[in-house]
Write a protein that holds these residues in place. Structure first.
Motif, PDB file in Angstrom:
ATOM      1  N   THR A 248      15.061 -37.478 -27.485  1.00 12.75           N
ATOM      2  CA  THR A 248      15.258 -36.709 -28.715  1.00 12.75           C
ATOM      3  C   THR A 248      15.306 -35.212 -28.416  1.00 12.75           C
ATOM      4  N   SER A 335       6.431 -33.699 -33.449  1.00 15.03           N
ATOM      5  CA  SER A 335       6.999 -34.823 -34.204  1.00 15.03           C
ATOM      6  C   SER A 335       5.910 -35.449 -35.072  1.00 15.03           C
ATOM      7  N   ASP A 358      14.315 -37.465 -34.731  1.00 11.78           N
ATOM      8  CA  ASP A 358      15.395 -36.763 -35.436  1.00 11.78           C
ATOM      9  C   ASP A 358      15.793 -35.510 -34.646  1.00 11.78           C
ATOM     10  N   SER A 359      16.816 -35.634 -33.817  1.00 12.60           N
ATOM     11  CA  SER A 359      17.222 -34.515 -32.967  1.00 12.60           C
ATOM     12  C   SER A 359      17.842 -33.379 -33.775  1.00 12.60           C
ATOM     13  N   ALA A 361      16.980 -32.411 -36.818  1.00  9.88           N
ATOM     14  CA  ALA A 361      15.885 -31.649 -37.419  1.00  9.88           C
ATOM     15  C   ALA A 361      15.193 -30.792 -36.368  1.00  9.88           C
TER      16      ALA A 361
END
Length: 404
Positions: A248, A335, A358-359, A361
């Motif tokens: 991520t 995270s 969620d890369s 974000a």
């Protein structure tokens, strides 16, 4: 004036430099003032120097029975290491591939027992704490070593039939130990697997006001890494363990359209992944392969505008990296992998949380870091999160009504 009763700190990993356990060991020894450190495989050079400054006595397993137990643990660990190399192929059945890990747990039990017996002999039955205890065979360690406290950081190895049988045969020894779980989730795992084992929740990491980095530390560190003062930098410490999520992070870095310095410190690390990151157009990669001493870890944190923690969902062990950020006074990007940790961090100005995995974000958070740096956590942030001082931790350990 009555001398402070000695506190025995058993650290099987003391020969490995750096890391959160190294910091806890030296901080507790300094805070107590009369510590005996039992290290079965020796002590790393920088750690030994810090222990000497703290006035701690350092020894290995001593005495006839402890020496025999330690030797048995060493030979067993060697056999386990050979087994892991021999049975690593997926062509072997799962039970065969797991066997070396079962042997490793037995080796750790023997080594811990040797160290506990040594500590109890040197102190006449004083408080003995295993700082990095095995997640299995607690009763056997109590029977062979004697009463003690044991920090169990996580439960990762599945116990097969032979180990479960040995655990049942030595179950009465569980009355001689007190397990300390750093989080409620680890406590629940221990209670489910060992319903008769006394367990209490207690943070392992410690934080003291003197740990905080200064503006001078930051300026010197950024000069050492060659990072301009106006360019953002984040650090990832400790390498890639199975519970971490470098994929991520890599996907987020690939989305960047502004320069960001990334400091990767410690190990193990995946060199192929680092090579991929280094080739990204907006990433300025700085690496310090591990294991690294505490001084280099502090320098990496000092050079960064934020520490970055990315883990897989459901990981609920204590995060030493989060505590590092708090005790050193560094903003945090984290995270939301652990609901309990997320709840504790939510609402703090010095923290930015992003959805696990969620890369996109995470990339947005990194962009924001360039335009609007995060404030540093206040000096009281560690206490607000329930992280004890080293003096508070030693007082808790020595006053805890432990096993008999």
């Amino acid at each position: 004036m009555t001398a402070t009763p000695p506190l025995v700190l058993v650290e099987p990993s003391a020969h490995r430099p750096g890391g959160h356990r190294d910091h806890a060991l030296t901080a507790l020894a300094a805070a107590h003032g009369n510590a005996i450190v039992v290290a079965p495989y020796g002590v790393a050079g920088q750690t030994r120097a810090a222990l000497e400054r703290a006035g701690a006595r350092v020894t290995g397993p001593a005495g006839t029975l402890p020496a025999l137990l330690a030797a048995a643990g060493t030979y067993t660990a060697t056999a386990a290491a050979y087994g892991q190399r021999a049975f690593t192929s997926r062509r072997w059945p799962d039970a065969v591939r797991r066997l070396p890990h079962q042997v490793t747990l037995a080796a750790r039990c023997l080594t811990e027992a040797a160290c506990v017996r040594t500590g109890r002999r040197l102190t006449g039955g004083g408080t003995v704490v295993v700082l990095s205890a095995s997640e299995a065979l607690h009763g056997a360690a109590g029977l062979l070593g004697g009463p003690h406290l044991r920090f169990v950081h996580e439960l990762v190895t599945t116990e097969d039939a032979a180990l479960r049988t040995l655990g049942r045969l030595t179950r009465r020894g569980e009355r001689r130990v007190m397990a300390l779980a750093p989080t409620g989730a680890v406590r629940d795992d221990l209670a489910a697997r060992f319903p008769r084992l006394p367990v209490t929740v207690r943070p392992f990491a410690v934080a003291d006001p003197g740990d905080r980095l200064t503006d001078t530390d930051r300026r010197r560190a950024r000069e050492a890494f060659g990072i301009p003062s106006h360019e953002p930098a984040v650090c990832l410490v400790g390498g890639w363990w199975p519970y971490k999520d470098p994929a991520t992070v890599g996907a987020a870095l690939a989305r960047l359209d502004i320069p960001v310095h990334v400091l990767v410190v410690g190990g193990p690390a995946t060199h192929r992944l680092l090579k991929t990151w280094a080739a990204l157009p907006h990433v300025r990669l700085h690496t310090r392969p591990g294991p690294v001493p505490e001084t280099l870890v502090r320098e990496a944190y000092a050079a960064a505008d934020a520490a970055l923690v990315a883990r897989h969902p459901g990981v609920a062990k204590e995060s030493g990296l989060v505590v590092d950020a708090v005790r050193l006074g560094i903003p945090l990007i984290c995270s939301d992998h652990d609901p309990q940790l997320t709840k504790a961090l939510a609402g703090h100005e010095w923290v930015r949380l992003f959805p696990v995995g969620d890369s996109a974000a995470l990339a947005d958070v990194l962009r924001d870091l360039a335009w609007c740096p995060l404030p540093r956590p206040a000096a009281c942030a560690a206490a607000d999160l329930g992280v004890p001082t080293a003096a508070g931790q030693t007082a808790f350990l020595t006053n805890l009504k432990g096993p008999c």
